[in-house]
Enzyme design. Structure first.
Site, PDB file in Angstrom:
ATOM      1  N   GLU A  89      -4.723   7.869   7.744  1.00  0.00           N
ATOM      2  CA  GLU A  89      -5.638   6.919   7.166  1.00  0.00           C
ATOM      3  C   GLU A  89      -5.779   5.883   7.978  1.00  0.00           C
ATOM      4  O   GLU A  89      -6.991   5.443   7.992  1.00  0.00           O
ATOM      5  CB  GLU A  89      -5.151   6.291   5.562  1.00  0.00           C
ATOM      6  CG  GLU A  89      -5.955   5.736   5.080  1.00  0.00           C
ATOM      7  CD  GLU A  89      -5.482   5.207   3.654  1.00  0.00           C
ATOM      8  OE1 GLU A  89      -6.161   4.297   2.921  1.00  0.00           O
ATOM      9  OE2 GLU A  89      -4.176   5.475   3.336  1.00  0.00           O
ATOM     10  N   HIS A 136       0.869  -1.207   0.032  1.00  0.00           N
ATOM     11  CA  HIS A 136      -0.073  -0.039   0.193  1.00  0.00           C
ATOM     12  C   HIS A 136       0.654   1.257   0.066  1.00  0.00           C
ATOM     13  O   HIS A 136       0.487   2.232  -0.769  1.00  0.00           O
ATOM     14  CB  HIS A 136      -0.904   0.096   1.205  1.00  0.00           C
ATOM     15  CG  HIS A 136      -1.880   1.058   1.230  1.00  0.00           C
ATOM     16  ND1 HIS A 136      -1.566   1.896   2.523  1.00  0.00           N
ATOM     17  CD2 HIS A 136      -3.015   1.729   0.595  1.00  0.00           C
ATOM     18  CE1 HIS A 136      -2.476   3.011   2.415  1.00  0.00           C
ATOM     19  NE2 HIS A 136      -3.315   2.569   1.329  1.00  0.00           N
ATOM     20  N   GLU A 142       2.138   1.878  -3.419  1.00  0.00           N
ATOM     21  CA  GLU A 142       0.956   2.326  -4.261  1.00  0.00           C
ATOM     22  C   GLU A 142       1.062   4.096  -3.862  1.00  0.00           C
ATOM     23  O   GLU A 142       0.814   4.831  -5.004  1.00  0.00           O
ATOM     24  CB  GLU A 142      -0.251   1.764  -3.933  1.00  0.00           C
ATOM     25  CG  GLU A 142      -1.509   2.161  -4.735  1.00  0.00           C
ATOM     26  CD  GLU A 142      -2.756   2.734  -3.731  1.00  0.00           C
ATOM     27  OE1 GLU A 142      -3.177   3.580  -3.809  1.00  0.00           O
ATOM     28  OE2 GLU A 142      -3.116   1.733  -2.922  1.00  0.00           O
ATOM     29  N   HIS A 143       1.019   4.472  -3.064  1.00  0.00           N
ATOM     30  CA  HIS A 143       0.882   5.889  -2.566  1.00  0.00           C
ATOM     31  C   HIS A 143       2.080   6.613  -3.227  1.00  0.00           C
ATOM     32  O   HIS A 143       1.929   7.692  -3.734  1.00  0.00           O
ATOM     33  CB  HIS A 143       0.827   6.211  -1.162  1.00  0.00           C
ATOM     34  CG  HIS A 143      -0.464   6.129  -0.333  1.00  0.00           C
ATOM     35  ND1 HIS A 143      -0.758   7.116   0.180  1.00  0.00           N
ATOM     36  CD2 HIS A 143      -1.490   5.115  -0.564  1.00  0.00           C
ATOM     37  CE1 HIS A 143      -2.188   6.737   0.665  1.00  0.00           C
ATOM     38  NE2 HIS A 143      -2.481   5.560   0.247  1.00  0.00           N
TER      39      HIS A 143
END
Length: 419
Positions: free
Chosen positions: A128, A48, A51-52
């Site tokens: 998040e 993840h 991906e960011h």
């Protein structure tokens, strides 16, 4: 009319294309077979994180330029990381497909992973995590999934923890990306109005900088054992999630369980909605869902109820499971569920991005293609006997794992007697 074709580029990357002549748009997605299942406790959340970071700049584009180059062509770009795969995608008008795809491919091949940007983005992801923890329904769903698959790869967290994120350095990030982003683990999915030959020629040299392959992942699995957890939060409503083991994406019972899910909690006319909300007035939101992965799956029941109504809501759920066990479903219920499921599928087929997502996901996770006709036929052929077979997966209360996010400690042994 539309047609689906799979080609393998000379570099080994597979491309699944659905040509739709009557639309004026196109969607492009790069699917990478990497996600939480590939991680360890030490690097939890790294898929993840990558991906960011892909959006934070390349060797020739700043983060701002990435966004501006997509805005210049009126495109829509995003990405997501799942348990088993990561997808980077863009939707554009058909004439701008290659321009939009070039931005995604530049990110994939040339992301710089600047250490200063990593420090900022690490903070963003920690926010998040806080956001998820502040949304008790999401927290309940994430927690029950982790419990159902506890000890197995699917039980790993997608987003990671503040502690694991702190340990992910630039070296960890780049080495993980080089190891996992290989040509044999990538599927390109394209749907819309485009020239297949021209687009494949455009793609041919775009992946040569990536490693050719990676070893097959072999993970040990732990037998499923129901468990229960209570998370105490200062909130105004309690959130209940019950989950039982389900089936994999390519299981022959997939359509039957999906239809049963629709009957149980997939719509306003479903049994759980009518009992828990309409008849008993216990919940505003109550539903069920069927989550399937390449190797396994789970069936989830959710209800948001008053703090003093948890036991009543669980009793109503238990009632519906017992009725399902003893009486099954009716032909009218099955027929209605089929029409709902076919309609939902057909509505999605009218969106090129939905087609790109479905085709890419199926090819990368289960190595199969499902044409629209095959999907509709699969739904139509489900019989009451098929439903009776799959109901055994979900109608036994003793098979469920439970999570409650509520305002105080509760005793699962008192409110869910089947454990």
């Amino acid at each position: 009319m539309s047609r689906i074709e799979v080609r393998t580029l000379d570099c080994g990357v597979r491309v699944i294309m659905e040509k739709i002549d009557y639309v004026k748009s196109a969607a492009f997605g790069v699917w990478v077979k990497v996600g939480a299942v590939c991680e360890t406790p030490a690097n939890s959340g790294v898929s993840h994180f990558i991906e960011h970071m892909m959006f934070k700049g390349t060797e020739k584009r700043s983060a701002r330029q990435i966004a501006e180059d997509i805005d210049k062509i009126g495109g829509q770009m995003n990405a997501f990381t799942g348990k088993e795969a990561t997808c980077y995608y863009v939707k554009t008008i058909a004439d701008n497909l290659e321009k939009g795809a070039e931005v995604i491919l530049d990110m994939l091949n040339n992301a710089v992973f600047d250490s200063r940007e990593m420090t900022k983005e690490r903070k963003v992801i920690c926010e998040e995590i806080k956001m998820i923890e502040d949304q008790p329904d999401d927290l309940a769903h994430d927690t029950v999934t982790e419990l159902v698959f506890k000890g197995n790869p699917l039980g790993k967290s997608i987003i990671g923890t503040p502690t694991s994120l702190k340990g992910i350095s630039r070296r960890v990030l780049t080495e993980y990306k080089e190891k996992e982003y290989t040509r044999d683990s990538i599927v390109v999915s394209v749907a819309g109005n485009f020239d297949e030959d021209k687009f494949c020629a455009f793609l041919e040299d775009k992946f040569v900088g990536l490693a050719a392959s990676k070893p097959d992942m072999k993970a040990e699995t732990v037998p499923y054992k129901p468990s229960f957890r209570v998370l105490v939060k200062d909130i105004q409503q309690s959130h209940i999630c019950l989950a039982a083991k389900g089936i994999a994406l390519d299981d022959e019972r997939y359509y039957a369980l999906s239809l049963l899910n629709s009957i149980m909690g997939g719509s306003m006319s479903s049994r759980l909605f009518q009992n828990i909300r309409e008849e008993k007035g216990l919940a505003y939101s109550v539903f069920s869902m069927n989550s399937s992965y390449s190797t396994d799956g789970c069936f989830i029941i959710y209800a948001g109820v008053g703090h003093d109504k948890i036991e009543d809501a669980l009793g109503g759920i238990e009632e519906e499971l017992e009725i399902l066990s003893k009486e099954g479903v009716t032909q009218d219920e099955l027929s209605m569920a089929k029409e709902q499921m076919k309609s939902s599928y057909i509505f999605g087929q009218e969106n090129v991005a939905s087609r790109m997502f479905a085709n890419g996901k199926n090819l990368i996770l289960v190595d199969k293609i499902f044409t629209p006709d095959e999907v509709v036929q699969g739904i139509d052929k489900v019989s009451l006997e098929d439903i009776d077979m799959v109901k055994k997966l979900i109608c036994n209360p003793a098979a469920y794992t439970g999570v409650a996010v509520t305002d105080k400690r509760i005793d699962w042994k008192k409110i869910w007697k089947w454990q």
